[in-house]
Design a protein around this motif. Structure first.
Motif: not given
Length: 122
Positions: A29-30, A33, A38, A41
């Motif tokens: 997740e980090k 970000a 991307e 994801q």
């Protein structure tokens, strides 16, 4: 020529080491970000960590076989594998419209091609 190959292999190994450590130890997740993250994801955690492990193996494979003089043919083999990895990265970043990262990956690809070619010609 030998010095240039060592310097190039060291630079590319450092890139692979940082990339591998980042993918293994920073949560997905980090990573997503961060700028250029991307691509994570839609990737599973296992896939991201596998890429990280491959990058750590590449870092070792670009330096250790030649430094220890144990199966030095593994250096160009590792460089050729890195080229395949960079082609995949270029395709992924290109699909996301991240053309600056495509250019960065193409530089890494060229460095790996220099290493592979230099070792195979020697």
């Amino acid at each position: 020529m030998n010095l240039a190959l060592w310097i190039t292999a060291g630079l590319l190994a450092a890139v692979a080491l940082v990339g591998g450590i980042t993918k293994i130890f920073i949560p997905k997740e980090k990573l997503a970000a961060q700028h250029g993250g991307e691509w994570t994801q839609n990737a599973t955690v296992a896939f991201v960590k596998t890429l990280g492990a491959l990058e750590l193996l590449a870092a070792a494979g670009l330096i250790l076989p030649a430094a220890l003089d144990i199966a030095p043919v593994m250096v160009p083999v590792t460089a050729l594998c890195w080229i395949l990895l960079m082609i995949g990265a270029m395709i992924t970043h290109g699909r996301l419209g991240q053309f600056k990262l495509v250019m960065v990956n193409s530089v890494y690809l060229l460095l790996a091609a220099f290493i592979a070619g230099g070792h195979l010609m020697a």
